[in-house]
Structure formats: structure tokens, C-alpha cells
Design a protein around this motif. Structure first.
Motif, short mmCIF file in Angstrom:
data_model
loop_
_atom_site.label_atom_id
_atom_site.label_comp_id
_atom_site.label_asym_id
_atom_site.label_seq_id
_atom_site.Cartn_x
_atom_site.Cartn_y
_atom_site.Cartn_z
N LEU A 1 -6.06 -4.61 -2.56
CA LEU A 1 -5.40 -4.26 -1.06
C LEU A 1 -6.28 -4.31 -0.24
CD1 LEU A 1 -2.99 -1.20 -1.74
CD2 LEU A 1 -2.45 -3.19 -0.50
N PHE A 2 -7.59 -3.79 -0.46
CA PHE A 2 -8.57 -3.75 0.87
C PHE A 2 -9.17 -5.02 1.06
CE2 PHE A 2 -7.82 0.41 -0.65
CZ PHE A 2 -7.70 1.35 0.50
N SER B 1 -3.28 2.91 -4.83
CA SER B 1 -4.35 1.94 -4.00
C SER B 1 -5.35 1.38 -4.96
CB SER B 1 -5.05 3.42 -3.52
OG SER B 1 -6.24 2.67 -2.61
N ASN B 2 -5.60 0.14 -4.73
CA ASN B 2 -6.55 -0.73 -5.54
C ASN B 2 -7.33 -1.54 -4.67
OD1 ASN B 2 -5.52 -3.73 -5.50
ND2 ASN B 2 -3.70 -2.31 -5.53
N TYR C 1 -13.24 -3.31 5.47
CA TYR C 1 -12.36 -3.53 4.42
C TYR C 1 -13.20 -3.98 3.24
CZ TYR C 1 -8.30 -1.81 7.12
OH TYR C 1 -7.43 -1.19 7.68
N ARG D 1 0.83 -1.21 -0.13
CA ARG D 1 -0.07 -0.16 0.05
C ARG D 1 0.98 1.14 0.01
NH1 ARG D 1 -4.63 1.24 4.38
NH2 ARG D 1 -5.75 3.09 3.47
#
Length: 290
Positions: free
Chosen positions: A114-115, A110-111, A134, A105
């Protein structure tokens, strides 16, 4: 319903239908890239790590080594940290997994994945509400990815919100109707909501895609609730042919045998279930199998 009659955790690992063939190629390439050939590129390491993570069973260790090689060679670094974190998660190395995801991260764009992977780590640590946050973020960034909705549905199970499971799996299935686990999970929710015909419809569809242990066990339970014990026993037997040491399914098949007056078969199942430490089986043994 407790151990085997539950939601599938999701699509963290996937086994390709060509895995048996591909595994020979993967094993050869892995040896070459990690020990023999100085000509291998870092891009090769990332691709092979990704391939190991998604297409092979029990290959998380290999995936970690390959993503580490990619990081050392400074290509696909952010992606490699993310996928190394995902691989470490499979080995329950949650602190290290979060460290890798944090690094990804900090150095990459940001994508939503990731979350998603943050959510998966927290889900495995039983931090359900944090995992949900998330998954919500991942969905807000990409509303067309079905695995995000499936992951969120599973967390709603631990809160006991069956309607939320159905709602999320409805979206996941609308985006990908070929994923058997989405149908199986929605079928489970319908069982809990006592909508047994809908449950059986979903489980029929799931079994046509892939006859999983869970889908057969769940459909067997739905049939048993409808008093269709012959059909239930057939499904429990199919489930047990895939996973024999399943105390819960043995217990449930034993109950269906009892309902049909087949005491000998029932007691055999209940005894095996009790030997596997399924607690409810011991009570049924005492009551019915003296």
C-alpha cells in the motif's frame, strides 16, 4: 547527461520472458472472462488482472477492467482496488489511482505494498519528499523487499544525493542480485561520483543480465570519461540499436567521434541529434560542422 543517461524508474511493470507465448493465452482468457463465459469466477478476474499488470507490455487498460470485474464480484476486493490503482497510475490517472489505493487501505489490512504504491504515485507527481516518506514506511514494514530500496534510491536522485542512491541500491542488490536495473542505477550513481571503474563493473554485470538501452548508454559515457572513445562508440551504437531516436546518445557518440578525429561521422550524429531537438547538439554543429 540528461534524458537517456538517467536512473531507471523501477519495477512498476515487468515483462515475463514467456510473454510472447503467454500473451496468446491471456488474450483468449480475457475474451472469455469479460464477454463469453458466465462460469468465470471472481478469483479468475483478480489473477488475470495481476497477470496482465506484471507480465504484459501496454496492458494497463485490460488490467483495470479485470480488477473492476473482481471488485464487482466481491472477491479479493482490497487487493483488487490496490492493483487497479497501480494500473491507473501507469496511465497517469493519478487522482483515480490514489482513490483506489485509499479505498484498499480503508477496507483491507495495512501492508507495505500500500505504502509502496502511494510512494510511486507521488513520485510520478514529482512530490519527491512525500514519496520518500511512503517508501520509508514500506521499508519499515518489510525490510527484505528490494524494490522498496530501489524506489527510494530513485527519489534520492532527484535530490542529488548520489551516496544515498548507492547505499539503497547496495541493499537492493544484496537482496536480489538478478535485477539489472538495480545495478544500472548504482552504476549511474558511481558515474556521478566519478568512480568510473566501479560504474563500469556494475554496468558490465547489468548487461550480462539484460542488455538494456540505458546500461549500454551509461557504460559508453563512462568509457568516454576515461578517454576510451572506441569502446564508448561501440556501446552508444548498441544503445542506439535498441532506441534509435535518442538525441542525447547520438550527441554523445558524436562527441566521441570528434575526439577520434572522425568528423564526418560526428557531424552525421550531431545533425540527427539536433533534428531530435537535443539542444547541445546544435551548438556542436555550429562549432564543428560548417
Amino acid at each position: 547527461m540528461t534524458s537517456s543517461i538517467r536512473l531507471l524508474r523501477g519495477d512498476i511493470t515487468k515483462i515475463n520472458v514467456d510473454a510472447l507465448i503467454n500473451s496468446l493465452l491471456f488474450s483468449w482468457l480475457f475474451l472469455v472472462l469479460t464477454g463469453i463465459s458466465p462460469k468465470a469466477s471472481a478469483q479468475d478476474y483478480y489473477k488475470l488482472g495481476y497477470h496482465a499488470y506484471y507480465d504484459f507490455d501496454d496492458s494497463a487498460e485490460e488490467a483495470i477492467q479485470l480488477f473492476t470485474k473482481a471488485i464487482e464480484n466481491k472477491q479479493e476486493v482490497a487487493k483488487s482496488y490496490l492493483m487497479r490503482g497501480a494500473s491507473r497510475m501507469l496511465l497517469k490517472q493519478y487522482k483515480a489511482a490514489l482513490g483506489d489505493i485509499d479505498t484498499s487501505r480503508s477496507i483491507g489490512p495495512s501492508n507495505p505494498n500500500l505504502f509502496y504504491y502511494y510512494g510511486q504515485v507521488y513520485a510520478r507527481e514529482d512530490r519527491t519528499y512525500l514519496a520518500l516518506r511512503y517508501f520509508d514506511t514500506a521499508i519499515s514494514m518489510d525490510a527484505k523487499e528490494p524494490k522498496f530500496y530501489n524506489a527510494r534510491a530513485i527519489e534520492w536522485f532527484f535530490i542529488g544525493e548520489m551516496d544515498e542512491i548507492v547505499e539503497n541500491e547496495n541493499i537492493a542488490i544484496s537482496l536480489d542480485s538478478t535485477a539489472d536495473e538495480y545495478l544500472t542505477n548504482r552504476g549511474y550513481a558511481f558515474i556521478k561520483l566519478n568512480q568510473l571503474d566501479k560504474a563500469i563493473d556494475d554496468l558490465n554485470r547489468s548487461i550480462k543480465i539484460k542488455g538494456s538501452q540505458k546500461a549500454f548508454a551509461d557504460r559508453g559515457y563512462a568509457f568516454a570519461q576515461l578517454g576510451k572513445h572506441e569502446e564508448a562508440i561501440a556501446d552508444y551504437s548498441r544503445s542506439l540499436s535498441i532506441t534509435r531516436a535518442d538525441g542525447e546518445t547520438l550527441y554523445l557518440r558524436g562527441l566521441s567521434y570528434l575526439a577520434l578525429g572522425k568528423k564526418q561521422q560526428a557531424c552525421e550524429d550531431l545533425k540527427k541529434s539536433a533534428e531530435l531537438n537535443y539542444a547541445l547538439a546544435a551548438d556542436e554543429l555550429r562549432k564543428n560542422c560548417n
